[in-house]
Motif scaffolding. Structure first.
Motif, mmCIF file in Angstrom:
data_model
loop_
_atom_site.group_PDB
_atom_site.id
_atom_site.type_symbol
_atom_site.label_atom_id
_atom_site.label_comp_id
_atom_site.label_asym_id
_atom_site.label_seq_id
_atom_site.Cartn_x
_atom_site.Cartn_y
_atom_site.Cartn_z
ATOM 1 N N GLY A 373 -48.905 58.811 -14.055
ATOM 2 C CA GLY A 373 -48.038 57.924 -13.288
ATOM 3 C C GLY A 373 -48.600 56.536 -13.092
ATOM 4 N N MET A 374 -49.927 56.418 -12.923
ATOM 5 C CA MET A 374 -50.537 55.134 -12.581
ATOM 6 C C MET A 374 -51.507 54.617 -13.635
ATOM 7 S SD MET A 374 -49.169 54.528 -9.622
ATOM 8 C CE MET A 374 -50.203 53.225 -8.967
ATOM 9 N N GLY A 375 -52.073 55.511 -14.431
ATOM 10 C CA GLY A 375 -53.099 55.096 -15.376
ATOM 11 C C GLY A 375 -52.597 55.080 -16.810
ATOM 12 N N THR A 376 -53.549 55.163 -17.740
ATOM 13 C CA THR A 376 -53.221 55.123 -19.166
ATOM 14 C C THR A 376 -54.027 56.189 -19.913
ATOM 15 O OG1 THR A 376 -54.914 53.430 -19.479
ATOM 16 C CG2 THR A 376 -52.652 52.679 -19.172
ATOM 17 N N PRO A 377 -53.719 57.473 -19.681
ATOM 18 C CA PRO A 377 -54.459 58.511 -20.411
ATOM 19 C C PRO A 377 -54.071 58.534 -21.882
ATOM 20 C CG PRO A 377 -52.663 59.493 -19.170
ATOM 21 C CD PRO A 377 -52.697 58.037 -18.791
ATOM 22 N N LYS A 378 -55.032 58.872 -22.720
ATOM 23 C CA LYS A 378 -54.752 58.985 -24.144
ATOM 24 C C LYS A 378 -54.033 60.296 -24.433
ATOM 25 C CE LYS A 378 -58.888 56.361 -25.393
ATOM 26 N NZ LYS A 378 -60.165 56.380 -26.123
ATOM 27 N N THR A 379 -53.371 60.339 -25.561
ATOM 28 C CA THR A 379 -52.613 61.534 -25.934
ATOM 29 C C THR A 379 -53.530 62.739 -26.083
ATOM 30 O OG1 THR A 379 -50.993 60.143 -27.091
ATOM 31 C CG2 THR A 379 -50.989 62.492 -27.596
ATOM 32 N N TRP A 380 -54.692 62.540 -26.693
ATOM 33 C CA TRP A 380 -55.599 63.668 -26.885
ATOM 34 C C TRP A 380 -56.144 64.176 -25.556
ATOM 35 C CZ3 TRP A 380 -60.593 63.691 -25.213
ATOM 36 C CH2 TRP A 380 -61.215 62.457 -24.976
ATOM 37 N N GLU A 381 -56.297 63.304 -24.579
ATOM 38 C CA GLU A 381 -56.751 63.748 -23.264
ATOM 39 C C GLU A 381 -55.720 64.668 -22.613
ATOM 40 O OE1 GLU A 381 -59.592 60.313 -21.412
ATOM 41 O OE2 GLU A 381 -57.453 59.842 -21.505
ATOM 42 N N ILE A 382 -54.448 64.315 -22.758
ATOM 43 C CA ILE A 382 -53.385 65.146 -22.189
ATOM 44 C C ILE A 382 -53.339 66.497 -22.890
ATOM 45 C CG2 ILE A 382 -50.903 65.326 -21.830
ATOM 46 C CD1 ILE A 382 -50.799 62.275 -21.650
ATOM 47 N N ILE A 383 -53.443 66.487 -24.219
ATOM 48 C CA ILE A 383 -53.378 67.745 -24.981
ATOM 49 C C ILE A 383 -54.547 68.652 -24.623
ATOM 50 C CG2 ILE A 383 -53.493 68.732 -27.289
ATOM 51 C CD1 ILE A 383 -52.022 66.245 -28.310
ATOM 52 N N VAL A 384 -55.763 68.085 -24.605
ATOM 53 C CA VAL A 384 -56.946 68.895 -24.273
ATOM 54 C C VAL A 384 -56.844 69.435 -22.851
ATOM 55 C CG1 VAL A 384 -59.447 68.811 -23.924
ATOM 56 C CG2 VAL A 384 -58.436 67.706 -25.917
ATOM 57 N N SER A 385 -56.366 68.612 -21.930
ATOM 58 C CA SER A 385 -56.233 69.047 -20.539
ATOM 59 C C SER A 385 -55.249 70.211 -20.418
ATOM 60 C CB SER A 385 -55.767 67.871 -19.682
ATOM 61 O OG SER A 385 -55.545 68.270 -18.341
ATOM 62 N N ILE A 386 -54.113 70.138 -21.125
ATOM 63 C CA ILE A 386 -53.123 71.224 -21.074
ATOM 64 C C ILE A 386 -53.687 72.488 -21.706
ATOM 65 C CG2 ILE A 386 -50.882 71.972 -21.936
ATOM 66 C CD1 ILE A 386 -49.864 69.141 -21.583
ATOM 67 N N VAL A 387 -54.415 72.339 -22.821
ATOM 68 C CA VAL A 387 -55.012 73.507 -23.478
ATOM 69 C C VAL A 387 -56.025 74.188 -22.567
ATOM 70 C CG1 VAL A 387 -56.492 74.251 -25.386
ATOM 71 C CG2 VAL A 387 -54.613 72.669 -25.822
ATOM 72 N N VAL A 388 -56.872 73.391 -21.928
ATOM 73 C CA VAL A 388 -57.860 73.957 -20.992
ATOM 74 C C VAL A 388 -57.163 74.666 -19.840
ATOM 75 C CG1 VAL A 388 -59.674 73.366 -19.334
ATOM 76 C CG2 VAL A 388 -59.653 72.295 -21.591
ATOM 77 N N LEU A 389 -56.085 74.076 -19.354
ATOM 78 C CA LEU A 389 -55.342 74.681 -18.244
ATOM 79 C C LEU A 389 -54.688 75.996 -18.679
ATOM 80 C CD1 LEU A 389 -54.587 74.269 -15.304
ATOM 81 C CD2 LEU A 389 -52.646 72.874 -16.032
ATOM 82 N N LEU A 390 -54.142 76.041 -19.893
ATOM 83 C CA LEU A 390 -53.536 77.278 -20.396
ATOM 84 C C LEU A 390 -54.584 78.373 -20.577
ATOM 85 C CD1 LEU A 390 -51.037 75.836 -23.043
ATOM 86 C CD2 LEU A 390 -50.443 77.011 -20.913
ATOM 87 N N ILE A 391 -55.755 77.993 -21.098
ATOM 88 C CA ILE A 391 -56.841 78.968 -21.251
ATOM 89 C C ILE A 391 -57.264 79.500 -19.886
ATOM 90 C CG2 ILE A 391 -59.240 79.263 -21.974
ATOM 91 C CD1 ILE A 391 -58.710 77.242 -24.207
ATOM 92 N N ALA A 392 -57.360 78.604 -18.900
ATOM 93 C CA ALA A 392 -57.750 79.024 -17.554
ATOM 94 C C ALA A 392 -56.713 79.973 -16.956
ATOM 95 C CB ALA A 392 -57.930 77.802 -16.657
ATOM 96 N N ILE A 393 -55.431 79.695 -17.180
ATOM 97 C CA ILE A 393 -54.374 80.582 -16.668
ATOM 98 C C ILE A 393 -54.487 81.960 -17.317
ATOM 99 C CG2 ILE A 393 -51.877 80.974 -16.628
ATOM 100 C CD1 ILE A 393 -51.528 77.955 -16.375
ATOM 101 N N TYR A 394 -54.748 81.997 -18.634
ATOM 102 C CA TYR A 394 -54.887 83.274 -19.330
ATOM 103 C C TYR A 394 -56.099 84.051 -18.811
ATOM 104 C CZ TYR A 394 -55.755 86.655 -23.040
ATOM 105 O OH TYR A 394 -55.987 87.809 -23.730
ATOM 106 N N VAL A 395 -57.240 83.362 -18.689
ATOM 107 C CA VAL A 395 -58.471 84.035 -18.245
ATOM 108 C C VAL A 395 -58.330 84.525 -16.810
ATOM 109 C CG1 VAL A 395 -60.915 83.696 -17.736
ATOM 110 C CG2 VAL A 395 -59.950 82.781 -19.851
ATOM 111 N N PHE A 396 -57.898 83.633 -15.918
ATOM 112 C CA PHE A 396 -57.786 84.035 -14.516
ATOM 113 C C PHE A 396 -56.621 85.000 -14.309
ATOM 114 C CE2 PHE A 396 -60.254 80.104 -13.876
ATOM 115 C CZ PHE A 396 -61.255 80.605 -13.065
ATOM 116 N N GLY A 397 -55.572 84.894 -15.142
ATOM 117 C CA GLY A 397 -54.487 85.859 -15.058
ATOM 118 C C GLY A 397 -54.947 87.249 -15.464
#
Length: 429
Positions: A373-397
């Motif tokens: 919303g306020m900054g300028t994240p790179k596309t790869w940062e968003i992709i890596v962040s979503i992948v890490v979050l999905l892995i965390a959901i799978y592991v903790f799930g």
């Protein structure tokens, strides 16, 4: 799949029909309504009316200054006040002030011939509203400049002198045409009130949803466990279907509450006396960046499921509802930390702290919403962040499902880590 939908439907309908849910939703909607109308109530109780505030302007001592002040005010495109001309401070002026025709009056008081005179504002109260004070100070600063220069500057030069200096922020470019941090300077995002409003709303809704539905999930599991009904449920439905059925059911309840609160806010803001105050924020949602809304909702949903699985697992370990508050405290502290990191970093969305939080799944939902919303994240940062979050959901799930399966059948004292690990090894998902 049928069992999962049955658990979702049962959880949703069972919770929606409870008096506690209805009363809580009604009370929060009422508090939102009162909060939105607080500025209107303050204006009514202080005697202020809608429209510009009328201020008296005394001409007797310094007619040239009063005339310059009135001319400056007339040139303004929009103003929250208007002047009423008085030749001198007399009983007629005091009568108008007493009758409420003017909120106060402005008078120039002589000090000496060389310096700018003192400015007195007289009213029935010992204070001046912030809006009138801000506007008067800007106008008087222009008049003071004109008085000191004594006509040696043109109107254009005086206007240029009084214009505020704007600071343009740019990143340092290196010799290869990039920036010092390897980011494209063309991606610098200008401040948009619409982007900020959507971003802030998503952060508040995420935190409220986690706090309300997360505690409801853990309380629901603990209540079923303490009533021994879990022994029947666990044999008829798989632990994964039961746990995620409760999570999705509570998520739908959270969405229902959000819909109700959004409708209440929209209905109150559409009222005539609130519509004018909303226009002052210059919210033009046609300028909203679609990525802010789309990616914000993605992180909102993924972050919810991460925290919800943890709340369900913790609730399954507690045998009595009295112990639930202490058990969920670590998860509550994590959500609070994520909320405060995002809130206090809005002025520096591309800081090192925010970039590190992108890859910490407990913090990334809020930190990435702020950065998008306020900054300028790179596309790869968003992709890596979503992948890490999905892995965390799978592991903790997966981990939460095993804890849920073993924890709901352990009664009495809270199981130790050794007992829990032994029970988890005996059950495979």
């Amino acid at each position: 799949m049928n069992k999962l939908s049955a658990v979702i439907g049962f959880t949703f309908m069972n919770k929606v029909r409870t008096k506690s849910f209805l009363i809580t939703t009604l009370v929060l909607a009422l508090l939102l309504t009162i909060g939105i109308h607080i500025p209107y109530f303050i204006d009514k109780f202080t005697g202020n009316e809608n429209g510009p505030v009328t201020v008296g302007l005394v001409y007797s001592d310094y007619p040239e200054l009063a005339d310059s002040l009135e001319k400056y005010h007339d040139r303004l495109a929009a103003s929250g006040m208007r002047f009423s001309k008085y030749e001198q401070a007399d009983t007629a002026l005091d009568k108008d002030l007493g009758d409420g025709k003017i909120a106060g009056y402005l008078q120039f008081v002589k000090t000496n011939a060389e310096s700018f005179p003192e400015v007195n504002y007289v009213s029935k109260k010992d204070s001046i509203s912030s809006g009138v004070q801000t506007e008067l100070q800007a106008a008087l600063q222009s008049v003071k400049t004109e008085f000191i220069t004594k006509g040696t500057l043109s109107d254009a030069q005086v206007a240029e002198l009084n214009a505020p200096v704007s600071i343009n922020v740019h990143k340092l470019e290196d010799t290869q045409g990039g920036t010092q941090n390897g980011e494209d300077s063309s991606k610098e995002r200008d401040f948009s009130p619409a982007n900020f409003a959507v971003m802030y709303a998503l952060i508040i809704l995420f935190f409220m949803t986690i706090m309300m539905t997360g505690n409801m999930i853990s309380a629901e599991v603990t209540a079923e466990k303490s009533s021994r009904i879990m022994e029947i449920l666990i044999t008829s439905t798989s632990p994964l279907a039961q746990m995620f059925g409760k999570i999705i059911g509570m998520f739908l309840i959270g969405l229902l509450q959000i819909f109700v609160f959004t409708a209440v806010i929209a209905a109150n803001l559409s009222l005539p006396h609130n519509r004018a105050s909303l226009e002052g924020y210059e919210l033009d949602f046609s300028q909203l960046n679609p990525s802010v809304l789309i990616l914000g909702l993605v992180y909102f949903i993924l972050g919810y499921f991460l925290y919800a699985t943890l709340f369900a697992a913790v609730g399954s370990l507690v045998s009595r509802t009295e112990e639930l508050g202490q058990a969920v405290m670590p998860i509550t502290m994590l959500s609070l930390a994520a909320f405060y990191i995002g809130s206090f970093s809005m002025s520096a969305p591309n800081s090192l702290l925010m970039k590190v939080c992108n890859y910490i799944p407990f913090f990334s939902p809020i930190s990435m919403i702020v950065r998008i919303g306020m900054g300028t994240p790179k596309t790869w940062e968003i992709i890596v962040s979503i992948v890490v979050l999905l892995i965390a959901i799978y592991v903790f799930g997966w981990l939460s499902a095993k804890i849920y399966r073993t924890g709901v059948l352990l009664y009495g004292k809270r199981p130790t880590i050794k007992e829990l690990r032994k029970a988890m090894k005996a059950y495979k998902i």
